[in-house]
Design a protein around this motif. Structure first.
Motif, mmCIF file in Angstrom:
data_model
loop_
_atom_site.group_PDB
_atom_site.id
_atom_site.type_symbol
_atom_site.label_atom_id
_atom_site.label_comp_id
_atom_site.label_asym_id
_atom_site.label_seq_id
_atom_site.Cartn_x
_atom_site.Cartn_y
_atom_site.Cartn_z
ATOM 1 N N MET A 1 44.734 37.909 38.606
ATOM 2 C CA MET A 1 43.367 37.408 38.881
ATOM 3 C C MET A 1 43.153 36.066 38.185
ATOM 4 O O MET A 1 43.680 35.835 37.104
ATOM 5 N N ASN A 2 42.409 35.181 38.826
ATOM 6 C CA ASN A 2 42.054 33.928 38.170
ATOM 7 C C ASN A 2 40.632 33.525 38.606
ATOM 8 O O ASN A 2 39.993 34.240 39.386
ATOM 9 N N ASN B 1 39.563 31.331 40.523
ATOM 10 C CA ASN B 1 39.423 31.114 41.951
ATOM 11 C C ASN B 1 39.140 32.416 42.707
ATOM 12 O O ASN B 1 38.320 32.440 43.629
ATOM 13 N N ASP B 2 39.802 33.475 42.320
ATOM 14 C CA ASP B 2 39.537 34.778 42.939
ATOM 15 C C ASP B 2 38.078 35.181 42.727
ATOM 16 O O ASP B 2 37.436 35.717 43.631
ATOM 17 N N VAL B 3 37.586 34.922 41.521
ATOM 18 C CA VAL B 3 36.201 35.278 41.227
ATOM 19 C C VAL B 3 35.249 34.452 42.094
ATOM 20 O O VAL B 3 34.287 34.970 42.661
ATOM 21 N N THR B 4 35.542 33.154 42.220
ATOM 22 C CA THR B 4 34.703 32.294 43.056
ATOM 23 C C THR B 4 34.669 32.810 44.490
ATOM 24 O O THR B 4 33.599 32.910 45.105
ATOM 25 N N GLY C 1 33.201 43.105 38.220
ATOM 26 C CA GLY C 1 33.645 43.961 37.142
ATOM 27 C C GLY C 1 33.757 43.202 35.827
ATOM 28 O O GLY C 1 33.542 41.990 35.778
ATOM 29 N N GLU C 2 34.140 43.915 34.784
ATOM 30 C CA GLU C 2 34.195 43.327 33.446
ATOM 31 C C GLU C 2 35.231 42.205 33.368
ATOM 32 O O GLU C 2 34.976 41.146 32.807
ATOM 33 N N GLU C 3 36.411 42.474 33.975
ATOM 34 C CA GLU C 3 37.488 41.469 33.954
ATOM 35 C C GLU C 3 37.013 40.176 34.651
ATOM 36 O O GLU C 3 37.249 39.070 34.177
ATOM 37 N N GLU C 4 36.316 40.373 35.762
ATOM 38 C CA GLU C 4 35.827 39.208 36.506
ATOM 39 C C GLU C 4 34.772 38.440 35.708
ATOM 40 O O GLU C 4 34.715 37.214 35.740
ATOM 41 N N GLN C 5 33.954 39.165 35.001
ATOM 42 C CA GLN C 5 32.935 38.494 34.177
ATOM 43 C C GLN C 5 33.599 37.677 33.077
ATOM 44 O O GLN C 5 33.132 36.597 32.717
ATOM 45 N N LYS C 6 34.705 38.208 32.541
ATOM 46 C CA LYS C 6 35.421 37.453 31.497
ATOM 47 C C LYS C 6 35.856 36.082 32.016
ATOM 48 O O LYS C 6 35.810 35.088 31.296
ATOM 49 N N TRP C 7 36.323 36.050 33.252
ATOM 50 C CA TRP C 7 36.785 34.783 33.827
ATOM 51 C C TRP C 7 35.657 33.769 33.944
ATOM 52 O O TRP C 7 35.890 32.549 33.865
ATOM 53 N N LEU C 8 34.427 34.241 34.140
ATOM 54 C CA LEU C 8 33.293 33.311 34.234
ATOM 55 C C LEU C 8 33.046 32.597 32.908
ATOM 56 O O LEU C 8 32.442 31.532 32.872
ATOM 57 N N LYS C 9 33.539 33.206 31.826
ATOM 58 C CA LYS C 9 33.326 32.623 30.499
ATOM 59 C C LYS C 9 34.474 31.702 30.082
ATOM 60 O O LYS C 9 34.432 31.106 29.007
ATOM 61 N N LYS D 1 50.690 35.449 34.482
ATOM 62 C CA LYS D 1 50.478 36.720 33.784
ATOM 63 C C LYS D 1 50.009 36.470 32.351
ATOM 64 O O LYS D 1 49.122 37.161 31.846
ATOM 65 N N ILE D 2 50.617 35.481 31.700
ATOM 66 C CA ILE D 2 50.213 35.148 30.322
ATOM 67 C C ILE D 2 48.747 34.719 30.288
ATOM 68 O O ILE D 2 47.971 35.173 29.441
ATOM 69 N N ILE D 3 48.358 33.851 31.219
ATOM 70 C CA ILE D 3 46.974 33.360 31.218
ATOM 71 C C ILE D 3 45.997 34.514 31.462
ATOM 72 O O ILE D 3 44.974 34.639 30.780
ATOM 73 N N ALA D 4 46.349 35.382 32.410
ATOM 74 C CA ALA D 4 45.453 36.508 32.697
ATOM 75 C C ALA D 4 45.375 37.448 31.501
ATOM 76 O O ALA D 4 44.295 37.932 31.129
ATOM 77 N N ALA D 5 46.518 37.682 30.855
ATOM 78 C CA ALA D 5 46.521 38.569 29.685
ATOM 79 C C ALA D 5 45.695 37.960 28.560
ATOM 80 O O ALA D 5 44.971 38.666 27.846
#
Lengths: 147, 147, 147, 147, 147, 147, 147, 147, 147, 147
Positions: free
Chosen positions: F1-2, F4-7, F60-68, J9-13
Motif C-alpha cells: 500500500m502507498n 497513491n492507493d489511498v488517494t 482503515g487504520e493503515e490507510e490513515q497512517k499514510w495520510l500522515k 516493502k521497507i517503506i510500507a513497513a
C-alpha cells in the motif's frame, strides 16, 4: 566556415542556377541518391568529386576542402520530422518497424540490415491509377557474432 | 480485452508453435509483409482473415472480433527506437531524409509518397561479399492540390 | 538566402503595407487559405503565382525562385504549440482525436483522411450569442490497401 | 474503479456487441460526435444519459456514477500521435497552424476560436475521384479583453 | 523586423530610461498587468496605444505597426520554466492543478475557466510576518456544450 | 500500500457516496482548497484530520497512517497538462509568466512569491454576461538574500 | 509470457542461487560479456545455449523457446541513464564522442565502427593507486560506400 | 569571444592546413586522444600546450588564454546523437549498458568506473576479414563508501 | 543589449584580465559564491555593487544598469546538464533526492528547504587521501501551512 | 521479486511500524543519510546490514539477498522533479550550477567533485528567524588526467 555553410551555399546556388540533382550526379559520375546526400552534407567527397562540385556550384578552394571532411551526419531538425514527405517515412518505421524486424530475423537470424554498406534507388513507377514512387533499398545483412 | 492483448497472444502462440510469418501469410492469402503487420496489431482483418488467424493461433471468437477493429497504430515504444535493426531505418530517415525529399520533389513536384496506398517487399539478395537485405517500397505519389 | 528569409520578408512587407491575406489571395487567384499557407512557407508557387507575389510584396527574382522550391514544411516552433489560438486546435486533436478516429473508421473502414488532397475553408458564422468561427475541412479518404 | 476502467469496458462491450457509435448516439439523443467523445472518457453525462449508456453497454450503477464525474481529459498516449489517422490532424495543425491563426485574426482580431463552446460534424462527401471526409468545426470566437 | 525585435527594444529602452511598468500603464490608460503583457509581446495594441508606447519608448512608425499585429504568444523559453519566480507558478499548477479542477467542477460543472476572457490583479498585501503577494485571477466560466 | 492507493480509494469513495469536497472540508475544519489537496495526495494530515477523513471515506487504520506521511507531490501526469481546465492555468503561466515576474520584481525587488507559505481561495463571481471563476492567491514574498 | 518475463526470472534466479555471470558463461561456453548480454535479454541463444541456461536457471521449455527468439533490444529505461555507472559511459560518449569520431575518420576515412560485428572484454587492471577497469572494444570498420 | 569560437577556429584551421590530429598531438606531447579532446573544447591546456596549439593553428594570445580556461563540457548537439558513428557508441551503452554494470559489479562490488581518471586508446586492428577499430578504455574503479 | 550580453562580457573580461572570482568578491564585499552567481547573471546588484563590477570589468553605464535588473534565472543549457562537474550535482539530486526528502521531513515535517533564503559555502578540505570539496548549504525551513 | 519490491516493502513497513530513519541507522551502525539511501534502493548492504534490516522491517531471506545486490540507481520518477522539496535542489543546480563549477575550478583546476567518494550530513540549524536546514556535502576532488 564549416560544412553547413557549404551545404547552404550549394542549395542556394542550385536554386539560383536551376540545375537538377540528376545533372549534378552526372557531373560527379555517381548515382543521384548518393550525390544529393553528399551535397546536403551527409557524405564525403574525394578530391575529384569536390573539384567537380566546385565547378558546378562555384565553390572556392576552402569550400571544396570542407566537402572532403567527414561531416557530422543527420539532416533533420527534429526527432520526429515535421515535413509531411519525410514524416511518412518516419511513419513507415513506426507502423511497419516491428514487421520489418520480424521478417528480416525470420530470413537471416539475429543481426541488422546495414545503413552504411547501403544503397538506395528512387524511381517513378507509372500507374494508371496515379504514378507511384518506387524506392529500392539494399543493405548488407550483418549478423551479431557470439564470442 | 483489447487489441494489444490479442497481439501479445499471437506473438506468444507463434513462439510456442514455432510457425513462421511466411506460413501464416500463406494461410491468410496475403503477402508476408502485410500479414505480419496485421498480426502485430497495425492492420485490420476482414472476417475470413480473422477466422484463418483464429485457427492458426487458437484465438477465440471475442479475440477474432478485435482483429476486425481498426487498431490505434504505432508499433514502437519510444520516439527514437532503441532496437539496432529498427534504429538503422530511423537513421536512414535521418541521414537520407532530405535526399529522399529532394529527389521525389525533383521527379514529381510538391506532394508526398503515400504510406497508406503503400506496399513493401522484403527479400534476400544473395551476394558473394555477404547476402543483402533488399526492400522495395512502393507508395502512390499524392500531389498537394491548390484551391 | 533560403525560403525562411523570403517568408520573413513577406510577413514584414505585409505589416508595412497593411494589405490583408484576402487581397493577396485575390491577386493570386486562389483561396485565402492556400495563399496564406504559401506565403507562410508551407506551399509551392508556380511561375505566375511567384511573379504575382513578387509584385505584391516587392520580392526580387532570386526571392521569387525560392517560392517555386518545395519547402521543408512545419510552421510551429514547438511540439505542443504555446500560442493559445493554435493550442486550441492541438487540444481538439487531443480531446477529440480518438472520437474522430472512431467515426471515420465507422463510416469508411481502415484508412486516413488525407492532409495532402485536402482543402480548408474558414468563415465567420454570425450568431446572436457571439459570432463563431466555422472551419470546413475536406480531405480525401485513403483506404489502407492489402497486398 | 475509475473513469478509465469504464471507458475500457464500454469499448470492449461495443466490440463484443457490434453496435455502432451512431446507434449509441441515437439512444442518447445527442450527435454521434459528442456521444463518442463521452463514451471515450472526454465528456460528462447527465443522469439520463448515464442510465441510457448503462443499458446499451451493460454498466452497473457504480460505473454509471463515473460517467457523471467530469473526467481528466486528453485521449492520446503521446505528445505527437503515432496513429496515422490522428497524426494527419496533428500535421494539419503543424502545416496550417500559422495560416489558421492569420486568417482568424484577420477576420476577428486578437482572440481564439473556442474548443469548449464548440461542435464538430463529420460526414461523407461523395466524390467520383474517391469519397472525401468532410469535417465542419464550429467554435465561438472569444476576444482577448483589455482591462 | 518582427514583434520580438520590438519587445527587445522596449525592454532595453525601459532599462535605459528607468521607467516603471506602472507609469507605462498610466500612459496607456490600462491596468499594469495588461500593459506589461502587451509590452512583452503577448497582447495587441490599438492605434492609440501603439502611438503612446511609441512615445514612451521611442519607437518608430514601423515598430508601432508591429504592436498592432496579433503576436505568436508564449513568453517562456522552456516547457518547465527555469526561473524560480515563474517556476513557483508552474509548481502551483502541478501541486494544486487537480484541486483547482475538482473545485471548479464542483461549483460549475464541466467546462473551463477562460484564460482569454480573463483579468489579473497583482498587489502587495502588508503582513507583519512579511508582506505577501496577492494575485486575483478572474476568468469567465465556459461550460462544455452538448450537441 | 502507498499514498497513491489511498488517494484512489478516497476518490472512488467520494464518487460512490456522492459527497462534495466542501462537505469534506467542513468535517476537517479547513478550507475546501487545502482539504481537496490533502485528499488528492498533495498535503499531510495531522492525527485528527486523518481520523476524520477515515470516517468520511471509510479508511482503515493503515490507510490513515499514510495520510500522515509527507507525500511525493505533483498531481499531473504530463509536463504540459492535457486536461483543458488545467491547461488554461499552464497557458496563463506561459502567456503571463514574464508579466507576473516583471510586476512582482517592480513592487518587491528580487525574490519570489512563495508556493509553500501560500493559500488559495476559489469562488464564484456572479456576472450577468456569464458567471466568473475568481481565484485569490496569496503567497509570502521571499527576497533573495545576499551573503 | 515474453522475453522480458524470462529476463526477470533469470535475474531473480541468479540472486537466489548466488551464481556469478562468469560461471554462467562457462556453462554456455561463451565469453562472460556476450553471455550476460544474452541473459539480460539483448542477444539470441541457439538451441544448446538455451538448454544450458534452462538448466542453470531452472527455465521451462516455453521459457527456453523465448531465449531463441531475437529480442527487441535496448536495456536502459531512460534516454539519459540515471544509474551512475552506466551514466559514466554516456558521459564518455558525450565528452569524447567528437574525439572518437575525428580519430576513427582520420585513420579509416568515412564510415563507422560496427556495434554488431563487435566484441567487448572487461578486466581488472591492478594498479597501486587503485585498481582500474579495463575495457577493450573491438568493432569492424565499415566504410560508407559510394554508388 | 568564448571557448566555442576558439574550437571552431581550430577546426577550420585544421581543414585549411590539412594537418592530422596525430601531428598536433606530437606537437603537444600528449596522446592523440587527449589532444583531440582538448582541441574540440573538452579539456584544459596548460601554458605550454596553449602556446604550442597557438603556433600550430595560428591562435592569438586571447585565444590561447581561453584554452587554459576549464570548458563547459559536452560535445554533442542532441541527447541521442544523430551521427551514425557516434550513435553506435550510444547503442553500445544502450544494448550492453546493463551487461557492463553487472560485470563491473561482479568483479569490483558497488561503485563506478571513473570517466575522469580515465584514458582511451584508439588503434587499427588489422584483420583479413576487414580491419577493426580497437578501443581500449581504462578508468579507475571508485567504490561507493559507507559512512 | 540584455543581461546575457553583460554576462558574456564579464566572462570574457575575466579571462582576459586573469582575475579570480575571489578577488572580484572582495571588491564587492560579498561572499565569492553570491558574487560569482551575480556575475554569471543569476543575482541582482545594488547600485554600489554594479559600480564596483563596472570598474573591475570595464562595464559602461548601460551595462551597469542591466546588473541592477532582476534577471531571468537558470544557468544551464539543458535539462540534464552535460558538463561532468555539474552533472555530479544532478546525480546527487537523483540518487539522494528521496533520502534528502525523507530526512528533512523526519526532522521538520512537511515543507521545504528554501533555495531563496539560502546560502552556500564552498571550501577545500585537505585530506591525505586526496583533498575534498566541502560544500555547506544552509536554507531556511519553510513549513506548508494549513488554511 | 526485485529490489524495487523490497524498497516498497521497507517503506510500507516503516509507515506501519512508525520507526524513524534515525533509529534504523542506529541499528545498522551507519549514518542516517547512507542508511536511508540504502533502504530507498540506492546503496548496497553487506551481509550484516542486510540481516539487521531484515529484523527491523521483517524481511525474509530472499528479500535480504536483494539488499546485497548492487541496485540500478536513480530515485526520481521524472527528469525535472515535481516534488517541491526535491525541486529546490534541482533549482540550486540550475541557478548555482555555473557558480559551483567556476569556484571548484578556481580552487582545484579541471576535474570534478566526486558523487561516489562522497558523504552528506543533514542537520537542523536553530535560528531565531526560523530554523534552517544545514547540509554538508563532502566529495573527493578528482582531477582530469592528461595522457
Amino acid at each position: 566556415m564549416n560544412r553547413n555553410d557549404v551545404t547552404e551555399k550549394i542549395i542556394a546556388a542550385k536554386v539560383s542556377k536551376g540545375i537538377t540533382w540528376e545533372e549534378v550526379a552526372r557531373r560527379i559520375g555517381q548515382s543521384k541518391e548518393w550525390t544529393t546526400a553528399l551535397c546536403l552534407g551527409q557524405m564525403t567527397a574525394n578530391a575529384e568529386q569536390a573539384r567537380a562540385l566546385g565547378e558546378v556550384f562555384g565553390l572556392g578552394e576552402e569550400e571544396q576542402k570542407w566537402l572532403k571532411v567527414v561531416p557530422y551526419k543527420g539532416s533533420l531538425p527534429t526527432e520526429v520530422p515535421t515535413d509531411p514527405l519525410i514524416y511518412r517515412w518516419y511513419e513507415i518505421v513506426n507502423v511497419y518497424g516491428s514487421t520489418i524486424k520480424e521478417l528480416i530475423h525470420e530470413e537471416f537470424g539475429d543481426g541488422i540490415m546495414s545503413a552504411i554498406d547501403f544503397s538506395m534507388d528512387i524511381t517513378r513507377e507509372p500507374d494508371p491509377k496515379g504514378d507511384r514512387v518506387k524506392v529500392v533499398l539494399s543493405g548488407k545483412f550483418l549478423p551479431y557474432k557470439t564470442y
